[in-house]
Enzyme design. Structure first.
Site, PDB file in Angstrom:
ATOM      1  N   TYR A 244       0.796  -1.238   0.001  1.00 28.01           N
ATOM      2  CA  TYR A 244      -0.005   0.011  -0.062  1.00 28.01           C
ATOM      3  C   TYR A 244       0.742   1.289  -0.004  1.00 28.01           C
ATOM      4  O   TYR A 244       0.625   2.123  -0.712  1.00 28.01           O
ATOM      5  CB  TYR A 244      -0.889  -0.132   1.139  1.00 28.01           C
TER       6      TYR A 244
ATOM      7  N   GLU B 199       9.903  -7.659   4.073  1.00 30.94           N
ATOM      8  CA  GLU B 199       9.993  -8.256   5.340  1.00 30.94           C
ATOM      9  C   GLU B 199       9.576  -9.529   5.814  1.00 30.94           C
ATOM     10  O   GLU B 199       9.681  -9.996   7.090  1.00 30.94           O
ATOM     11  CB  GLU B 199       9.062  -7.093   6.453  1.00 30.94           C
TER      12      GLU B 199
ATOM     13  N   ASP C 117      10.269 -11.715  31.202  1.00 32.27           N
ATOM     14  CA  ASP C 117      10.391 -10.337  31.168  1.00 32.27           C
ATOM     15  C   ASP C 117      10.430  -9.718  32.547  1.00 32.27           C
ATOM     16  O   ASP C 117      11.084  -8.773  32.409  1.00 32.27           O
ATOM     17  CB  ASP C 117       8.644  -9.958  30.624  1.00 32.27           C
TER      18      ASP C 117
ATOM     19  N   LYS D 186      10.135  -9.735  22.269  1.00 29.72           N
ATOM     20  CA  LYS D 186      10.529 -10.689  23.374  1.00 29.72           C
ATOM     21  C   LYS D 186      11.916 -11.208  22.999  1.00 29.72           C
ATOM     22  O   LYS D 186      12.794 -11.634  23.918  1.00 29.72           O
ATOM     23  CB  LYS D 186       9.465 -12.080  22.956  1.00 29.72           C
TER      24      LYS D 186
END
Ligand code: XMP
Length: 515
Positions: free
Chosen positions: A82, A169, A223, A371
């Site tokens: 796009y 990508e 985390d 992550k």
């Protein structure tokens, strides 16, 4: 650190991938919604380069004035899908709605141009579009075509503007990284993203904390562990980690916390709250009800501890440290994030919701990271690879792995069987072959034979899945001999179990957990 590249998100399902690839290639970047990027540019604020993502819209329905994106002639812009159509239309080319779209793999042939001299001319690329540029604008050249003879890439003859109809990508596009690199070379960017750069960026979050006391709701998962290690490096003894033991943990979790207490500099206080949790949970059957009780009790226990610190130790906490990651904070325009009500499949218990009255300010040092980057940084901070690569474990723990009503005996059955599964996965080097692995107690009785006697006992289900982020998952195809061995050990070693089954449901339609 200032982000070099702005990724303008038009709602592509691949926007986060553009970010990750760009970082992998060594360039800092940030995702922007269009309105924010335009507003900043109108104020004269520019990054070193811009990437326009794909998106589900059509240029025929969009009347936005994109001129700020292109008005500064020095700023390199890469348009993807796009993004290419926007660029094509803006500069006066022709965009048309095709008679049929191109979806999936397509063969693309590149023109021989200096930027692609190290690349293969013909390659497979991932397409997902209906509209396409049928005539490139004046001063642009076609740099690639698809096998359907559609324009697959274009480039400005003087300005650093490049665009592709396919998605460089995604993994399905061959030499996608090299194609992105060709743009970064054209843009003349210097690399600035590395583990050290990440550490520096995260450390900034602690800059103005002075001598404030910081509290961490510590789970031992990657985390909170990395966030705590980083915080400790910056603020040392002002960090306090509280680990709430709700009695719904597995043996490996207790062991893990012991190791962390022994081998890291963190002050971890384990709060034994088993009795409170059990007294509120036993007798409750409904999974959502269980989750809510666990979440609420967690907060109560936490608040009580904080008050105790204030009263007895005269320690007043000002901040709450959280391991929030980038995917949770991206202000995306992706259809699933904007508008539209999504149905709550499971209400996730999250310690984020501490009551307002506690007046704690948030510190979220990992909020710009993915992550895998957090894991990388964890290793840099001296954490063992097995600590940063642990499987995820849900907050409510075994509470949602005993189906229906909880009891000490049923929790014990899951603890024992989970330990067996964990031991065998580790012993047979299969732990990292799946994303998450656990056992569930099914509250049905089936007939079996133990010794020479009839047994009428419960069932343990093994669940092992492969996934990227838990949003979708495939059941793991583990070796038969492994499954047979685990099953045999569970039937022999876990009292009250005579049958083991393996869950072969993907997500969707199943979820990963059973409740
Ligand atoms: P589902 O079952 O929704 O799980 O497919 C996706 C991932 O989320 C974890 N999960 C939870 N984590 N609190 C958590 O902290 C919860 O209530 C919860 N429910 C599911 C699950 O373990 C899997 O990794």
């Amino acid at each position: 650190m200032k982000e070099k590249i702005w990724i303008v998100d038009f709602g592509s399902q691949y926007t986060q991938l553009i970010t990750r690839r760009t970082r992998e290639l060594g360039f800092s970047n940030k995702i922007f919604i269009l309105e924010d990027a335009l507003a900043r540019m109108q104020k004269g604020e520019y990054p070193e380069a811009v990437i326009l993502s794909g998106g589900p819209q059509s240029v025929f329905e969009d009347t936005t004035d994109f001129s700020p994106l292109f008005s500064n002639k020095k700023i390199p812009v890469l348009g993807i899908c796009y993004g290419m159509q926007i660029m094509g239309q803006f500069f006066g080319g022709k965009v048309e709605r095709g008679t049929q779209g191109e979806y999936g793999k397509a063969e693309v042939t590149f023109e021989k141009i200096a930027q692609f001299k190290k690349l293969k001319n013909k390659f497979q690329a991932w397409m997902s579009h209906f509209d396409h540029v049928t005539k490139v604008p004046k001063d642009f050249s076609v740099i690639g075509k698809s096998a359907n003879n559609l324009i697959a890439g274009m480039m400005h003859n003087e300005r650093p503007l490049m665009a592709f109809q396919f998605h460089p990508e995604v993994e399905h596009t061959e030499q996608g990284r090299e194609i992105l690199s060709a743009f970064f070379e054209l843009a003349g960017l210097k690399k600035d993203w590395s583990t050290n750069a990440m550490l520096e960026l995260c450390a900034q979050e602690f800059k103005n904390l002075n001598d404030a006391k910081v509290l961490c709701a510590f789970s031992g998962g990657v985390d909170s562990l990395v966030a705590a290690m980083l915080a400790h490096r910056e603020i040392g003894k002002n960090l306090f980690c509280f680990f709430v033991d709700h009695g719904l943990l597995r043996p490996q979790d207790h062991h893990h916390i012991e190791l962390l207490k022994e081998h890291t500099p963190l002050q971890i206080e384990v709060i034994d709250a088993k009795d409170i949790f059990y007294s509120k949970l036993f007798g409750v059957k409904d999974p959502e009800e269980k989750r809510k009780i666990i979440g609420k009790t967690f907060i109560e226990v936490f608040e009580q501890k904080v008050n105790e610190y204030t009263k007895k130790k005269k320690i007043n906490f000002e901040y709450l440290l959280q391991g929030t990651l980038y995917p949770d904070v991206i202000e995306s325009v992706s259809p699933h994030k904007k508008g539209g009500k999504s149905v709550t499949i499971k209400s996730h218990h999250n310690v984020g919701g501490l009551p307002e009255r506690m007046k704690l300010k948030l510190v979220e040092p990992l909020r710009m990271l993915f992550k895998d980057e957090v894991r990388q940084m964890g290793v840099q901070l001296g954490l063992k690879s097995e600590w940063v690569n642990r499987h995820p474990f849900p907050g409510p723990g075994i509470g949602i792995r005993v189906l229906g009503e909880l009891s000490e005996a049923s929790i014990k059955k899951v603890q024992l069987s989970d330990q067996i599964l964990f031991e065998e996965l580790t012993k047979q080097s299969l732990y990292q072959k799946c994303w998450q692995a656990f056992t569930v107690l099914l509250p049905v009785k089936t007939v079996g034979v133990k010794g020479d006697a009839r047994a009428y006992e419960e069932v343990i289900c093994l669940r092992m899945v492969n996934s990227q982020d838990g949003m979708t998952a495939d059941w793991s195809q583990m070796p038969m001999s492994f499954l047979a061995h685990v099953s045999s050990r569970i039937c022999n070693e876990v009292p009250g179990i005579t049958r083991v089954v393996y869950d072969i449901t993907s997500k969707p339609p199943g979820t990963i957990e059973w409740e």
